[in-house]
Enzyme design. Structure first.
Site, PDB file in Angstrom:
ATOM      1  N   ASP A  34      16.499 -84.329  -0.456  1.00  8.69           N
ATOM      2  CA  ASP A  34      16.135 -84.545   1.064  1.00  8.69           C
ATOM      3  C   ASP A  34      16.994 -85.197   1.824  1.00  8.69           C
ATOM      4  OD1 ASP A  34      14.156 -82.943  -0.425  1.00  8.69           O
ATOM      5  OD2 ASP A  34      12.613 -84.588  -0.196  1.00  8.69           O
ATOM      6  N   TYR A  37      19.828 -83.777   2.975  1.00  5.33           N
ATOM      7  CA  TYR A  37      19.108 -82.742   3.690  1.00  5.33           C
ATOM      8  C   TYR A  37      18.757 -83.256   4.863  1.00  5.33           C
ATOM      9  CZ  TYR A  37      15.941 -79.694   6.566  1.00  5.33           C
ATOM     10  OH  TYR A  37      15.287 -78.859   7.756  1.00  5.33           O
ATOM     11  N   SER A  91      21.759 -40.456  10.903  1.00  2.00           N
ATOM     12  CA  SER A  91      21.255 -40.059   9.317  1.00  2.00           C
ATOM     13  C   SER A  91      21.728 -38.916   8.659  1.00  2.00           C
ATOM     14  CB  SER A  91      20.351 -39.416  10.106  1.00  2.00           C
ATOM     15  OG  SER A  91      19.301 -38.974   8.656  1.00  2.00           O
ATOM     16  N   LEU A  92      21.845 -38.996   7.706  1.00  2.00           N
ATOM     17  CA  LEU A  92      22.670 -37.772   6.954  1.00  2.00           C
ATOM     18  C   LEU A  92      22.413 -36.125   7.816  1.00  2.00           C
ATOM     19  CD1 LEU A  92      24.167 -39.420   3.517  1.00  2.00           C
ATOM     20  CD2 LEU A  92      25.484 -39.033   5.916  1.00  2.00           C
ATOM     21  N   GLU A 123      29.523 -40.634  -3.723  1.00  2.10           N
ATOM     22  CA  GLU A 123      28.281 -42.458  -2.865  1.00  2.10           C
ATOM     23  C   GLU A 123      26.965 -41.374  -3.662  1.00  2.10           C
ATOM     24  OE1 GLU A 123      29.001 -43.981  -0.015  1.00  2.10           O
ATOM     25  OE2 GLU A 123      30.775 -43.791   0.149  1.00  2.10           O
ATOM     26  N   LYS A 125      23.246 -41.163  -3.657  1.00  2.00           N
ATOM     27  CA  LYS A 125      22.629 -41.882  -2.564  1.00  2.00           C
ATOM     28  C   LYS A 125      21.120 -41.997  -2.949  1.00  2.00           C
ATOM     29  CE  LYS A 125      20.296 -39.067   1.589  1.00  2.00           C
ATOM     30  NZ  LYS A 125      19.064 -39.872   1.823  1.00  2.00           N
ATOM     31  N   ASP A 127      17.614 -44.089  -3.141  1.00  2.00           N
ATOM     32  CA  ASP A 127      17.077 -43.751  -1.966  1.00  2.00           C
ATOM     33  C   ASP A 127      15.537 -45.070  -1.295  1.00  2.00           C
ATOM     34  OD1 ASP A 127      14.929 -41.823  -0.490  1.00  2.00           O
ATOM     35  OD2 ASP A 127      14.423 -41.232  -1.920  1.00  2.00           O
ATOM     36  N   TYR A 233      27.681 -49.210   1.896  1.00  8.95           N
ATOM     37  CA  TYR A 233      28.810 -48.594   1.846  1.00  8.95           C
ATOM     38  C   TYR A 233      29.174 -47.909   3.636  1.00  8.95           C
ATOM     39  CZ  TYR A 233      23.461 -46.061   2.977  1.00  8.95           C
ATOM     40  OH  TYR A 233      22.945 -46.125   3.788  1.00  8.95           O
ATOM     41  N   LYS A 298      31.576 -37.404   1.760  1.00  9.45           N
ATOM     42  CA  LYS A 298      32.213 -38.020   3.054  1.00  9.45           C
ATOM     43  C   LYS A 298      33.644 -37.881   2.520  1.00  9.45           C
ATOM     44  CE  LYS A 298      29.050 -42.375   3.068  1.00  9.45           C
ATOM     45  NZ  LYS A 298      28.598 -44.042   2.217  1.00  9.45           N
ATOM     46  N   LYS A 322      21.856 -32.471  -1.949  1.00 10.87           N
ATOM     47  CA  LYS A 322      20.527 -33.556  -2.685  1.00 10.87           C
ATOM     48  C   LYS A 322      20.704 -32.386  -4.285  1.00 10.87           C
ATOM     49  CE  LYS A 322      17.904 -35.304   0.269  1.00 10.87           C
ATOM     50  NZ  LYS A 322      17.401 -35.485   1.415  1.00 10.87           N
ATOM     51  N   CYS A 416     -15.378 -46.520 -25.002  1.00 13.85           N
ATOM     52  CA  CYS A 416     -14.490 -46.620 -25.159  1.00 13.85           C
ATOM     53  C   CYS A 416     -13.422 -45.730 -26.088  1.00 13.85           C
ATOM     54  CB  CYS A 416     -13.686 -47.886 -25.642  1.00 13.85           C
ATOM     55  SG  CYS A 416     -11.820 -47.948 -26.681  1.00 13.85           S
ATOM     56  N   CYS A 419     -12.297 -46.987 -29.938  1.00 12.13           N
ATOM     57  CA  CYS A 419     -13.552 -47.465 -30.540  1.00 12.13           C
ATOM     58  C   CYS A 419     -15.030 -47.353 -30.254  1.00 12.13           C
ATOM     59  CB  CYS A 419     -12.990 -48.778 -30.587  1.00 12.13           C
ATOM     60  SG  CYS A 419     -13.458 -50.335 -29.121  1.00 12.13           S
ATOM     61  N   CYS A 432     -11.664 -51.663 -22.676  1.00 13.11           N
ATOM     62  CA  CYS A 432     -12.001 -51.911 -23.395  1.00 13.11           C
ATOM     63  C   CYS A 432     -11.552 -53.728 -24.004  1.00 13.11           C
ATOM     64  CB  CYS A 432     -11.617 -50.720 -24.971  1.00 13.11           C
ATOM     65  SG  CYS A 432     -12.381 -51.791 -26.467  1.00 13.11           S
ATOM     66  N   CYS A 437     -10.470 -53.092 -31.232  1.00 15.92           N
ATOM     67  CA  CYS A 437      -9.959 -52.147 -31.017  1.00 15.92           C
ATOM     68  C   CYS A 437      -8.382 -50.773 -31.245  1.00 15.92           C
ATOM     69  CB  CYS A 437      -9.762 -51.691 -29.323  1.00 15.92           C
ATOM     70  SG  CYS A 437      -9.784 -50.049 -28.849  1.00 15.92           S
TER      71      CYS A 437
HETATM   72  P1  AMP Z   1      17.959 -39.050   5.402  1.00 17.27           P
HETATM   73  O1  AMP Z   1      17.118 -40.302   5.115  1.00 17.27           O
HETATM   74  O2  AMP Z   1      17.676 -37.307   4.212  1.00 17.27           O
HETATM   75  O3  AMP Z   1      18.525 -39.062   7.149  1.00 17.27           O
HETATM   76  O4  AMP Z   1      19.067 -39.582   4.720  1.00 17.27           O
HETATM   77  C1  AMP Z   1      20.299 -40.334   5.384  1.00 17.27           C
HETATM   78  C2  AMP Z   1      20.750 -41.942   5.033  1.00 17.27           C
HETATM   79  O5  AMP Z   1      20.840 -41.809   3.346  1.00 17.27           O
HETATM   80  C3  AMP Z   1      21.578 -42.902   5.370  1.00 17.27           C
HETATM   81  O6  AMP Z   1      20.366 -43.153   6.379  1.00 17.27           O
HETATM   82  C4  AMP Z   1      20.959 -43.556   3.962  1.00 17.27           C
HETATM   83  O7  AMP Z   1      20.278 -44.565   4.268  1.00 17.27           O
HETATM   84  C5  AMP Z   1      21.044 -43.135   3.416  1.00 17.27           C
HETATM   85  N1  AMP Z   1      22.047 -43.213   2.313  1.00 17.27           N
HETATM   86  C6  AMP Z   1      21.792 -43.656   1.079  1.00 17.27           C
HETATM   87  N2  AMP Z   1      22.233 -43.556   0.145  1.00 17.27           N
HETATM   88  C7  AMP Z   1      23.426 -43.494   1.155  1.00 17.27           C
HETATM   89  C8  AMP Z   1      25.259 -43.597   0.796  1.00 17.27           C
HETATM   90  N3  AMP Z   1      25.835 -43.674  -0.619  1.00 17.27           N
HETATM   91  N4  AMP Z   1      26.145 -43.386   2.621  1.00 17.27           N
HETATM   92  C9  AMP Z   1      25.025 -43.161   3.332  1.00 17.27           C
HETATM   93  N5  AMP Z   1      24.060 -42.873   3.288  1.00 17.27           N
HETATM   94  C10 AMP Z   1      22.903 -43.003   1.894  1.00 17.27           C
HETATM   95 ZN    ZN Z   2     -11.541 -49.912 -27.179  1.00 26.95          ZN
END
Ligand code: AMP
Ligand code: ZN
Length: 681
Positions: A34, A37, A91-92, A123, A125, A127, A233, A298, A322, A416, A419, A432, A437
């Site tokens: 503290d 800080y 987007s892609l 790379e 992708k 999710d 990335y 890419k 995909k 159950c 049992c 249960c 059990c």
């Molecule tokens: P979508 O969401 O289907 O339009 O796909 C495009 C999205 O993929 C981008 O906007 C990123 O959010 C995502 N993404 C995931 N991995 C990568 C990567 N290695 N390079 C570029 N985009 C990526």
């Molecule tokens: Zn049980």
């Protein structure tokens, strides 16, 4: 001090103070005292008094009183205010087949008026959700979601709960946008859903939704418990100034600047090269720590990016290839109820078998009552099924238009299925309560012997059933009392396999606390949490005495998990089990002593310590800390012994927190939960 110098120092101080506010209020893990800080805050106030033109409403000094009374200084909620991205986020476009990737390369050939094959970077992708981080003069100013590509929402406070996101950078363009993906690792996702399921709450459909939901938490303390990760990335602003020639260089540059680049990447030439990588990664998909829905291809040469540019929606130099995502229709023919280790009853849907992405699917979890209600599924329904993340079968939706009226609602059993004991209902969770059990026993033994737990390979399901049947074991501690004669009495058990099994059981005694905690199946404790707990407490003895507050300090332990763990730790039956395991000679100490308790911290030492400096350095490194020889702005702490050198002055001028030797040891003991004597050797 000139105005320019003052500006620099003020910015530094604001940044430091925000960081320490954040450690203190959000993560509950302060790094400085503290007094230290207060010193920083005082220095900032004084400078702002001397240079009033540098005052700013967003300075931490201005936040006093701005917040409602009782709210701590600098405790910041996520604002979600709209933020316009300095440069657009795209987007892609997608490709689903090899032909579509070929067409992509052909479009490039036509646009450039040049024949391929071209060099690409491939790379994973990931999710998750794309985010944009904005740095000015190397300092993180804000982070935002992609939104519609032009305007996103600010989520800085939540992004800062991701420990690997750097707040300060060195040697980067003055204005810099860094782009990547925030995601929830699969393990964190399963744990979160397990917690929600235990509570009978709505679970997240997939890691992506879970990541989105967590990033959109108003309270960053909740986001901090969710275990989000990020991988980067791409650059927006600053790409030109960074002087990079290829995407491959760009990724290495990001790494070097301290960004996590966890999604993996590789170079490939031409469509055939891309296809080879795609095939390989498709096979590896289920071993990734995150969910990937394809690969991103890419062009490697950035000068070609400039030539090709963008469509309204996506770059022309990149495409998402995909992974297949098959969806099949089938019928739900029956629902059976399974009893797990905690006694929780889970409904499992039995399907008319269908082939999806190369394997037969005939069972699918229906999780819990709320899930079934939400899905509104009945026995006899036609359902649409896929494999989440390419692995786990999941019902996407019920095809209600195909109902005949013959479908029957799913009824929960009163007793159950294993049992016969009457089930109890806690909220929406059916359980249960019978401690004896057999389902619980069987599951407990199976989990204990599994590879990531105590790794007793010879103890398969059939054998567990037999051992339970013959009453040779009732719980995991009994395994250590098995004798060769007991085993030889079982059918199909020869001298050799009996010997092997006993050897494996013997070996399992020395797996260490990490594995043991996982093996014992404390509620909500997966591999990662088991490791974190072991690192924090070091010994079972110490863990058994843990308070709720202490458990909450452990990385990634949320309120509910903490309570569940505590309840188990206090349970006399659990204590008795632990006692018997200990008697049997099962190791109850963490393997990695102290684990990575100091991970992410960095230290510099000056002056003479009471112990040999090399020993202290080795200890710090063993605990996961970085130890360097010179002080910089990145230094986490300067440890000061007798007769310190010039490093002390330097650290003071940079605002680097300073620790005495005593304070260092206290920090270590707090973080590891162990006495220094047991750590140093
Ligand atoms: P979508 O969401 O289907 O339009 O796909 C495009 C999205 O993929 C981008 O906007 C990123 O959010 C995502 N993404 C995931 N991995 C990568 C990567 N290695 N390079 C570029 N985009 C990526
Ligand atoms: Zn049980």
């Amino acid at each position: 001090m000139t105005l320019e110098e003052a500006r620099k120092r003020i910015n530094e101080l604001r940044d430091l103070i925000r960081y320490h506010n954040y450690r203190y209020y959000v993560l509950d893990a302060p790094e400085i005292s503290d007094a230290e800080y207060d010193r920083l805050l005082r220095e900032l106030k004084e400078l702002e008094e001397r240079f009033p033109e540098l005052k700013s409403p967003d300075s931490p000094t201005e936040q006093v009183g701005a917040k409602p009374l009782g709210q701590p200084l600098g405790y910041l909620e996520a604002t979600f205010r709209p933020i316009r991205h300095p440069t657009r986020m795209y987007s892609l476009d997608n490709a689903f087949t090899l032909e579509e990737v070929r067409a992509f390369e052909e479009r490039i050939e036509r646009a450039l008026g040049r024949k391929g094959p071209f060099a690409y970077v491939v790379e994973h992708k990931v999710d998750g959700l794309s985010v944009n981080l904005y740095y000015e003069e190397g300092v993180l100013v804000w982070g935002a979601t992609r939104g519609d590509g032009e305007t996103g929402e600010e989520v800085t406070q939540n992004l800062l709960t991701i420990p690997t996101i750097p707040r300060r950078l060195k040697g980067v363009p003055e204005r810099l946008e860094v782009r990547g993906e925030v995601y929830m690792p699969i393990e964190a996702f399963l744990r979160l859903n397990e917690e929600l399921e235990e509570k009978g709450e709505k679970i997240f459909k997939n890691p992506r939704n879970a990541a989105a939901g967590s990033l959109r938490q108003k309270d960053p303390r909740i986001a901090a418990k969710r275990g989000l990760r990020a991988t980067f990335y791409a650059l927006g602003l600053g790409l030109e100034e960074a002087n990079l020639r290829t995407q491959h260089e760009l990724l290495l540059w990001l790494k070097e600047k301290g960004f996590p680049v966890e999604h993996g990447f590789t170079r490939a030439v031409g469509v055939e090269g891309v296809e080879a990588v795609y095939r390989e990664w498709l096979k590896e998909r289920q071993n990734l720590p995150f969910e990937a829905d394809g690969v991103v291809v890419k062009l490697d040469d950035l000068s070609l990016w400039r030539e090709l540019g963008y469509t309204a929606r996506a770059p022309r130099f990149a495409i998402a290839y995909k992974f297949p995502a098959e969806e099949k229709e089938t019928r739900l023919v029956q629902v059976v109820f399974q009893v797990g280790r905690t006694g929780r009853v889970t409904p499992v849907g039995i399907l008319e078998p269908v082939f999806i992405e190369g394997s037969e699917v005939s069972r699918v979890t229906l999780h819990n009552e709320s899930y079934i209600e939400e899905l509104d599924v009945r026995i006899g329904d036609w359902v649409l099924v896929h494999k989440a993340g390419g692995v786990i079968p999941e019902v996407l939706r019920v095809l209600k238009e195909r109902r005949t009226g013959e479908e029957k609602p799913i009824l929960w059993p009163e007793n159950c299925p294993e049992c016969g004991h009457r089930l109890i209902k806690e909220g929406k969770v059916h359980r249960c309560p019978n401690p004896l059990c057999p389902a619980k026993r069987f599951e407990a033994l199976r989990h204990y012997a599994s590879r990531k737990a105590m790794d007793i390979g010879g103890l398969g399901e059939k054998l567990i059933e037999k051992l339970l049947e013959k009453g040779l074991v009732k719980d995991v501690a009994d395994l250590y009392r098995l004798r060769k004669e007991d085993l030889l009495g079982l059918e199909r058990m020869g001298e050799k396999s009996a010997q092997n099994l006993l050897r494996q059981i013997e070996e399992s005694k020395s797996r260490g606390l990490e594995r043991l905690l996982y093996a014992l199946g404390l509620p909500g404790v997966g591999e990662v949490l088991a490791r974190n707990l072991a690192a924090r407490f070091g010994t079972m003895e110490r863990l058994l005495q843990a308070s709720l507050e202490e458990l909450l300090e452990v990385e990634e332990v949320g309120e509910l998990t903490a309570k569940g763990i505590l309840e188990t730790l206090r349970d006399p039956a659990f204590r008795d089990l632990v006692h018997r395991l200990k008697e049997a000679g099962v190791e109850m100490e963490a393997k990695e002593r102290g684990g990575e308790a100091l991970k992410g911290l960095s230290f510099v030492i000056t002056g003479e310590l009471s112990r040999p400096r090399e020993e202290v350095k080795a200890l710090l490194r063993r605990l996961g800390a970085k130890v360097t020889d010179s002080v910089s702005r990145k230094t986490g702490y300067l440890v000061v012994g007798e007769a310190p050198g010039s490093k002390l002055e330097k650290a003071r001028s940079l605002g680097v927190p300073i620790l005495t030797e005593e304070e260092l040891y206290r920090l270590i003991e707090e973080r590891t939960g162990k006495r220094l004597e047991t750590l140093a050797s």
